[in-house]
Design a protein around this motif. Structure first.
Motif, PDB file in Angstrom:
ATOM      1  N   ASN A   1      22.921  14.671  -5.570  1.00 53.95           N
ATOM      2  CA  ASN A   1      22.831  14.583  -7.012  1.00 53.95           C
ATOM      3  C   ASN A   1      22.272  15.907  -7.519  1.00 53.95           C
ATOM      4  N   LYS A   2      22.811  16.401  -8.613  1.00 59.80           N
ATOM      5  CA  LYS A   2      22.351  17.689  -9.129  1.00 59.80           C
ATOM      6  C   LYS A   2      20.863  17.690  -9.459  1.00 59.80           C
ATOM      7  N   ASN A   3      20.318  16.514  -9.760  1.00 60.00           N
ATOM      8  CA  ASN A   3      18.905  16.429 -10.128  1.00 60.00           C
ATOM      9  C   ASN A   3      17.998  16.006  -8.972  1.00 60.00           C
ATOM     10  N   GLY A   4      18.555  15.936  -7.759  1.00 57.14           N
ATOM     11  CA  GLY A   4      17.757  15.572  -6.603  1.00 57.14           C
ATOM     12  C   GLY A   4      17.775  14.075  -6.341  1.00 57.14           C
ATOM     13  N   PRO A   5      17.179  13.628  -5.254  1.00 49.67           N
ATOM     14  CA  PRO A   5      16.427  14.453  -4.299  1.00 49.67           C
ATOM     15  C   PRO A   5      17.328  15.399  -3.505  1.00 49.67           C
ATOM     16  N   PHE A   6      16.737  16.517  -3.132  1.00 48.67           N
ATOM     17  CA  PHE A   6      17.490  17.566  -2.470  1.00 48.67           C
ATOM     18  C   PHE A   6      17.377  17.532  -0.952  1.00 48.67           C
ATOM     19  N   LYS A   7      16.440  16.742  -0.435  1.00 46.11           N
ATOM     20  CA  LYS A   7      16.268  16.627   1.014  1.00 46.11           C
ATOM     21  C   LYS A   7      16.177  15.157   1.390  1.00 46.11           C
ATOM     22  N   PRO A   8      16.689  14.776   2.573  1.00 41.75           N
ATOM     23  CA  PRO A   8      16.533  13.392   3.040  1.00 41.75           C
ATOM     24  C   PRO A   8      15.085  13.126   3.408  1.00 41.75           C
ATOM     25  N   ASN A   9      14.717  11.858   3.493  1.00 43.92           N
ATOM     26  CA  ASN A   9      13.325  11.497   3.778  1.00 43.92           C
ATOM     27  C   ASN A   9      12.858  11.996   5.134  1.00 43.92           C
ATOM     28  N   TYR A  10      13.786  12.200   6.060  1.00 48.97           N
ATOM     29  CA  TYR A  10      13.381  12.631   7.394  1.00 48.97           C
ATOM     30  C   TYR A  10      13.204  14.149   7.489  1.00 48.97           C
ATOM     31  N   TYR A  11      13.514  14.852   6.425  1.00 52.80           N
ATOM     32  CA  TYR A  11      13.406  16.314   6.465  1.00 52.80           C
ATOM     33  C   TYR A  11      11.951  16.756   6.597  1.00 52.80           C
ATOM     34  N   ARG A  12      11.722  17.733   7.446  1.00 54.30           N
ATOM     35  CA  ARG A  12      10.369  18.264   7.642  1.00 54.30           C
ATOM     36  C   ARG A  12      10.280  19.664   7.052  1.00 54.30           C
ATOM     37  N   TYR A  13       9.446  19.830   6.066  1.00 52.23           N
ATOM     38  CA  TYR A  13       9.334  21.123   5.394  1.00 52.23           C
ATOM     39  C   TYR A  13       8.559  22.121   6.239  1.00 52.23           C
TER      40      TYR A  13
ATOM     41  N   ALA B   1       0.846  -1.198   0.000  1.00 52.37           N
ATOM     42  CA  ALA B   1       0.000   0.000   0.000  1.00 52.37           C
ATOM     43  C   ALA B   1       0.879   1.244   0.000  1.00 52.37           C
ATOM     44  N   MET B   2       0.449   2.251  -0.745  1.00 50.42           N
ATOM     45  CA  MET B   2       1.177   3.511  -0.827  1.00 50.42           C
ATOM     46  C   MET B   2       0.424   4.583  -0.059  1.00 50.42           C
ATOM     47  N   ASN B   3       1.118   5.182   0.910  1.00 51.49           N
ATOM     48  CA  ASN B   3       0.546   6.230   1.746  1.00 51.49           C
ATOM     49  C   ASN B   3       0.760   7.582   1.071  1.00 51.49           C
ATOM     50  N   VAL B   4      -0.237   8.029   0.337  1.00 46.46           N
ATOM     51  CA  VAL B   4      -0.155   9.324  -0.333  1.00 46.46           C
ATOM     52  C   VAL B   4      -0.419  10.462   0.646  1.00 46.46           C
ATOM     53  N   ASN B   5      -1.230  10.212   1.654  1.00 37.39           N
ATOM     54  CA  ASN B   5      -1.609  11.275   2.576  1.00 37.39           C
ATOM     55  C   ASN B   5      -0.410  11.951   3.225  1.00 37.39           C
ATOM     56  N   ASP B   6       0.611  11.175   3.591  1.00 36.16           N
ATOM     57  CA  ASP B   6       1.759  11.746   4.292  1.00 36.16           C
ATOM     58  C   ASP B   6       2.876  12.192   3.357  1.00 36.16           C
ATOM     59  N   SER B   7       2.609  12.229   2.078  1.00 34.50           N
ATOM     60  CA  SER B   7       3.582  12.811   1.161  1.00 34.50           C
ATOM     61  C   SER B   7       3.597  14.321   1.368  1.00 34.50           C
ATOM     62  N   VAL B   8       4.749  14.926   1.104  1.00 32.59           N
ATOM     63  CA  VAL B   8       4.873  16.370   1.296  1.00 32.59           C
ATOM     64  C   VAL B   8       3.889  17.124   0.422  1.00 32.59           C
ATOM     65  N   THR B   9       3.753  16.675  -0.816  1.00 35.48           N
ATOM     66  CA  THR B   9       2.871  17.384  -1.734  1.00 35.48           C
ATOM     67  C   THR B   9       1.399  17.298  -1.335  1.00 35.48           C
ATOM     68  N   LYS B  10       1.023  16.285  -0.582  1.00 29.47           N
ATOM     69  CA  LYS B  10      -0.355  16.201  -0.084  1.00 29.47           C
ATOM     70  C   LYS B  10      -0.513  17.021   1.187  1.00 29.47           C
ATOM     71  N   GLN B  11       0.387  16.818   2.149  1.00 25.94           N
ATOM     72  CA  GLN B  11       0.272  17.489   3.439  1.00 25.94           C
ATOM     73  C   GLN B  11       0.375  19.000   3.303  1.00 25.94           C
ATOM     74  N   LYS B  12       1.407  19.437   2.611  1.00 20.41           N
ATOM     75  CA  LYS B  12       1.705  20.864   2.595  1.00 20.41           C
ATOM     76  C   LYS B  12       0.865  21.661   1.606  1.00 20.41           C
ATOM     77  N   PHE B  13       0.274  20.993   0.663  1.00 23.07           N
ATOM     78  CA  PHE B  13      -0.473  21.738  -0.343  1.00 23.07           C
ATOM     79  C   PHE B  13      -1.970  21.472  -0.263  1.00 23.07           C
ATOM     80  N   ASP B  14      -2.370  20.206  -0.413  1.00 21.70           N
ATOM     81  CA  ASP B  14      -3.799  19.880  -0.342  1.00 21.70           C
ATOM     82  C   ASP B  14      -4.339  20.203   1.048  1.00 21.70           C
ATOM     83  N   ASN B  15      -3.707  19.640   2.075  1.00 29.78           N
ATOM     84  CA  ASN B  15      -4.236  19.810   3.430  1.00 29.78           C
ATOM     85  C   ASN B  15      -4.154  21.253   3.915  1.00 29.78           C
TER      86      ASN B  15
END
Length: 583
Positions: free
Chosen positions: A571-583, A328-342
């Motif tokens: 990497n020049k093309n990302g990812p630019f933040k580690p998974n534990y980073y909190r935006y 199962a893929m948890n989309v809710n806790d993705s940054v793009t869902k939390q920080k933008f949709d929510n």
């Protein structure tokens, strides 16, 4: 006899020759107008070369109404000079005026509308402010389950309110496409490769113009889809009709009963000759139904994509109990869902939902927001900006400290429940507002939910013989106590913004793109990459989705030099933040 006519007749008796009447002044009052790891199988899309449609979305408005008011205290003026001045030659007559009886008016105002009359009145009030075309275009009360409908291709594999509304729904979908650039770019880029060819996706989400764009994008990428709604009030009937007309088996209409809700989900799943191999869920009801009724289907299902707090919580419970049998893929806790949709979506839609349903002014109102996650943060920011006095309740000390640092007073609900004007739940939990709280609320308090499930407010406890329910307008109920106190309950405790208003299309484009990429990743992942567990989206996918939306703002990203990338270990093309980073 009206007040103005009576006044004119008295003036005629007192002042001979005075017969010109001042015209009443008209006051025109216009009506206020009223869901996603870079998949291994899909190469990144170049945002610079992605076609970005023009952004122009006309605002839908309700027809304006005009109301004429006449001041009954205005005395008619003489056609001559200074008829009412002290220097005038006419002396004032003795003030012996008989009381005027308003028998007709009194009789009219004392009439109580019949049940049909109340329903008609409620519908007429709501048409201009709370309902879309779907709910006010037909007075047909026949259940869609009892109708025999076919689309223009002769198919009857759907169940919607009225297939004839398809043309209107298509227009709304076309408008939404203009505000969903990433999905349209993904559709154009990947439809030649068909990364979802062979996918049979069963979905249970809100059925709006924005999710219709997602569904049709999945179809363009090769998937077969069947769809039901995750909320009994959020479906746009005309959009459901447009999907049915285009050949998507959709089973949903606004105002379903609980029995209708589960019937629609079953019709999506239980089909002869067709079995899903992917699930896209919002709230976990579809996943729950398959586990309960058709567990053998999971032998062929490759994965689940879930986008809500409630649904993700259910998945983690299944995983902990060892009962989750697919990845199962948890989309809710993705940054793009939390920080933008929510956050950003709720910051705008909370005001829209409250205004459409209650016509209230926010300045000076006392509001308590239960929960200071991303949804709560968005609601608090919007209400504070409108001049409301905002209190916050929270169980997490970190979120609580954030609320304090943002200038909100942290309280327990019991401390302010008697004084607040509005109660908003944003927790994803159950029984946040209990019957005890509801009993203590002041007269006229507005209660609504911006979380997900309707269990946040204990609505079931209000369905007792001693309380009276009165429908005021669409999605607005007065719950009346024996002593006359009443509270205003919105959408029967279900999602306010998706039940009673609209949500910003652009923000939903971000979530919908993330959902589409999550489906592509799970469907094309080689066996063994994902085990029977719940996974968070890789940071690379979040960054990719964000990059697809930047051209809309004519935004230009700065690029790292080789030296800078080496210094940071990136990497020049990302990812630019580690998974534990909190935006």
């Amino acid at each position: 006899m009206s007040v103005q006519v009576a006044t004119v007749k008295m003036a005629d008796m007192e002042l001979k020759g005075v017969n010109s009447e001042r015209p009443s002044e008209g006051l025109s009052l216009p009506a206020i107008p009223a869901v996603p790891a870079i998949p291994a199988s899909v190469s990144p899309i170049d945002p610079e070369s992605s076609p970005i449609p023009a952004l122009s979305q006309p605002m839908k408005g309700a027809p304006a109404s005009a109301m004429k008011r006449t001041d009954p205290t205005q005395r008619p003026k003489d056609g001559g000079d200074d008829a009412g001045s002290p220097e005038g030659a006419v002396s004032e007559a003795p003030r012996t005026v008989k009381k005027i009886q308003f028998a007709d008016q009194k009789r009219e105002f004392n009439k109580r509308p019949t049940k049909i009359g109340r329903r008609s009145l409620s519908r007429s009030i709501s048409q201009s402010s709370t309902d879309s075309y779907s709910s006010d275009s037909s007075d047909d009360e026949t259940s869609p389950r009892d109708k025999q409908q076919k689309n223009s291709k002769g198919s009857s594999d759907f169940c919607v309110k009225n297939i004839k509304q398809a043309e209107f729904g298509r227009r709304e979908i076309e408008i939404a496409e203009q505000e969903m650039p990433a999905l349209m770019a993904l559709r154009k880029r990947a439809q030649g490769e068909k990364p979802l060819a062979g996918a049979k996706i069963v979905g249970c989400t809100h059925i709006t113009a924005q999710t219709a764009v997602l569904i049709e994008t999945l179809g363009a990428l090769g998937a077969q889809c069947r769809w039901a709604a995750c909320n009994i009030y959020s479906t746009l009937n005309e959009v459901a009709a447009a999907l049915a007309e285009s050949g998507v088996p959709v089973f949903s209409w606004k105002g379903e009963s609980e029995d209708d809700f589960w019937w629609c989900i079953d019709r999506c799943v239980n089909v002869e000759g067709w079995q899903p191999n992917m699930i896209l869920d919002d709230g976990g009801d579809l996943t729950h139904w398959i586990y309960k009724k058709y567990p053998n289907m999971f032998k062929k299902i490759k994965g689940i994509v879930e986008e809500s707090v409630t649904g993700v919580h259910r998945l983690y419970q299944l995983s902990k109990a060892g009962k989750l049998c697919v990845p199962a893929m948890n989309v809710n806790d993705s940054v793009t869902k939390q920080k933008f949709d929510n956050l950003y979506c709720c910051r705008e839609s909370i005001l829209d939902g409250l205004k459409r349903t209650t016509d209230m002014m926010f300045g000076g109102k006392q509001v308590v927001v239960c929960g200071y996650g991303e949804v709560g943060k968005g609601c608090c920011a919007a209400l504070k900006a409108m001049g409301s006095i905002v209190y916050v309740t929270e169980i997490d000390p970190i979120c609580a400290l954030q609320a304090c640092m943002d200038g909100f007073r942290l309280v327990k609900l019991n401390e302010v429940i008697r004084q607040v004007d509005i109660v908003i739940t944003c927790t994803g939990n159950k029984n946040v507002v209990t019957r005890e709280h509801l009993d203590r609320m002041k007269n006229g308090c507005i209660v609504c939910n911006m979380g997900h499930s309707n269990t946040e407010i204990d609505v079931a406890s209000l369905r007792t013989p001693e309380l009276t329910w009165e429908r005021v307008r669409s999605q607005v109920d007065h719950v009346i106590w024996p002593d006359g106190k009443r509270i205003v309950l919105l959408a029967e405790g279900r999602l306010l913004n998706l039940s009673c208003s609209t949500v910003p299309t652009f923000v939903l484009s971000i979530t919908a793109t993330t959902q589409a990429l999550a489906l592509i990743e799970l469907y094309n992942a080689p066996e063994g990459r994902y085990k029977q567990d719940v996974y968070l989206l890789p940071k690379k996918m979040d960054e990719y989705v964000a990059s697809l939306h930047l051209p809309t703002f004519d935004a230009h990203l700065t690029e790292l030099s080789d030296e800078q990338a080496k210094y940071l270990g990136l990497n020049k093309n990302g990812p630019f933040k580690p998974n534990y980073y909190r935006y």
